[in-house]
Scaffold this active site. Structure first.
Site, PDB file in Angstrom:
ATOM      1  N   SER A   1     107.964  23.397  88.873  1.00 19.79           N
ATOM      2  CA  SER A   1     106.730  24.162  89.048  1.00 19.79           C
ATOM      3  C   SER A   1     106.993  25.661  89.035  1.00 19.79           C
ATOM      4  O   SER A   1     108.080  26.128  89.389  1.00 19.79           O
ATOM      5  CB  SER A   1     106.053  23.800  90.370  1.00 19.79           C
ATOM      6  OG  SER A   1     105.736  22.429  90.415  1.00 19.79           O
TER       7      SER A   1
HETATM    8  N1  SAH Z   1     108.353  19.373  92.863  1.00 24.39           N
HETATM    9  C1  SAH Z   1     108.972  19.408  91.542  1.00 24.39           C
HETATM   10  C2  SAH Z   1     107.914  19.427  90.460  1.00 24.39           C
HETATM   11  C3  SAH Z   1     108.249  18.429  89.397  1.00 24.39           C
HETATM   12  S1  SAH Z   1     106.946  18.022  88.282  1.00 24.39           S
HETATM   13  C4  SAH Z   1     109.964  20.537  91.429  1.00 24.39           C
HETATM   14  O1  SAH Z   1     110.079  21.350  92.357  1.00 24.39           O
HETATM   15  O2  SAH Z   1     110.670  20.613  90.437  1.00 24.39           O
HETATM   16  C5  SAH Z   1     106.261  16.581  89.059  1.00 24.39           C
HETATM   17  C6  SAH Z   1     107.174  15.392  89.183  1.00 24.39           C
HETATM   18  O3  SAH Z   1     106.376  14.314  89.680  1.00 24.39           O
HETATM   19  C7  SAH Z   1     107.799  14.890  87.909  1.00 24.39           C
HETATM   20  O4  SAH Z   1     109.195  14.855  88.054  1.00 24.39           O
HETATM   21  C8  SAH Z   1     107.249  13.462  87.735  1.00 24.39           C
HETATM   22  O5  SAH Z   1     108.168  12.550  87.186  1.00 24.39           O
HETATM   23  C9  SAH Z   1     106.906  13.109  89.168  1.00 24.39           C
HETATM   24  N2  SAH Z   1     105.899  12.046  89.364  1.00 24.39           N
HETATM   25  C10 SAH Z   1     104.767  11.818  88.674  1.00 24.39           C
HETATM   26  N3  SAH Z   1     104.098  10.773  89.188  1.00 24.39           N
HETATM   27  C11 SAH Z   1     104.823  10.327  90.248  1.00 24.39           C
HETATM   28  C12 SAH Z   1     104.666   9.274  91.202  1.00 24.39           C
HETATM   29  N4  SAH Z   1     103.606   8.449  91.191  1.00 24.39           N
HETATM   30  N5  SAH Z   1     105.608   9.128  92.159  1.00 24.39           N
HETATM   31  C13 SAH Z   1     106.692   9.932  92.200  1.00 24.39           C
HETATM   32  N6  SAH Z   1     106.903  10.944  91.322  1.00 24.39           N
HETATM   33  C14 SAH Z   1     105.983  11.142  90.368  1.00 24.39           C
END
Ligand code: SAH
Length: 220
Positions: A67
């Site tokens: 993000s």
């Molecule tokens: N907090 C992260 C943001 C990553 S983007 C950071 O600091 O880098 C969001 C993430 O959510 C992705 O890696 C995606 O694979 C994950 N995601 C999407 N749906 C999900 C679910 N139902 N349960 C767990 N992770 C999920």
């Protein structure tokens, strides 16, 4: 890893990023301090390390993104965390947001659905000596074994607010979650007061989709 916190080049860039975040309206000194403490360059792909302190999202693997720092700061600010609180994160991704939560003094639980990202984030956080509980699976169902949580943060865009997450909030607990369609999501905050739930709606953001039982169904 505390040693690598002292790398001058990155430290200077982090200072500039703090100024950008203040200018964009981040007010919580605790949040700014946490962002100052976490070496974001360790959580991005080495190819992007040089851009780690730009205020932008960057690609990680599996078509996901780390993000934008402003988004991390804003969500963390809305969570209103006190040291020692128990926080559940849905969407570990790179592990950066989790590291920021740990820097806030939170006890962090984080769920990621992609095994590759889970493994990688786990390795980076471990190497950094940061204590965290992690799980690979569908975060739309929360993590009942350790509930209730003082705060829950969802870092992927949801079509609806998953019931399980609301039900795993402690009294006084906050759920911060982007809700909307595939293009834009408004940041929602649900606060539990006993059996009552207060809902506030903040600005629009753009997240990768939350995929799972109570999320979008068409996940890769
Ligand atoms: N907090 C992260 C943001 C990553 S983007 C950071 O600091 O880098 C969001 C993430 O959510 C992705 O890696 C995606 O694979 C994950 N995601 C999407 N749906 C999900 C679910 N139902 N349960 C767990 N992770 C999920």
């Amino acid at each position: 890893m505390l040693h690598s916190y002292n790398e001058h080049k990155y430290r200077n860039r982090r200072q500039k990023l703090l100024t950008t975040l203040r200018n964009k309206g981040i007010k919580s000194e605790a949040v700014l301090k946490a962002i100052e403490a976490v070496p974001r360059h360790l959580f991005v792909d080495t190819a992007f390390a040089d851009r780690a302190y730009e205020d932008s999202a960057l690609p990680i693997d599996m078509k996901q993104t780390i993000s934008q720092p402003y988004t991390v700061a804003r969500q963390t600010e809305l969570l209103d965390i006190l040291p020692g609180e128990k926080v559940l994160e849905i969407g570990t991704g790179s592990g950066y947001q989790a590291a920021v939560l740990i820097a806030m003094g939170a006890q962090v639980y984080s769920i990621e659905r992609h095994r590759l990202l889970y493994d990688r984030a786990r390795a980076i956080l471990h190497e950094a000596g940061l204590r965290i509980m992690m799980k690979c699976g569908d975060g739309t169902q929360g993590w009942n074994a350790y509930a209730p949580y003082d705060a829950i943060i969802v870092t992927a865009g949801a079509p609806v607010i998953p019931d399980a997450l609301v039900s795993q909030l402690n009294d006084g607990g906050r759920l911060v979650i982007p809700v909307g369609d595939e293009h834009t999501q408004a940041m929602h905050r649900i606060t539990r007061h006993g059996d009552e739930f207060r809902e506030e709606i903040f600005d629009d953001f753009k997240f990768v989709p939350l995929i799972g039982k109570d999320g979008w169904q068409n996940g890769g």
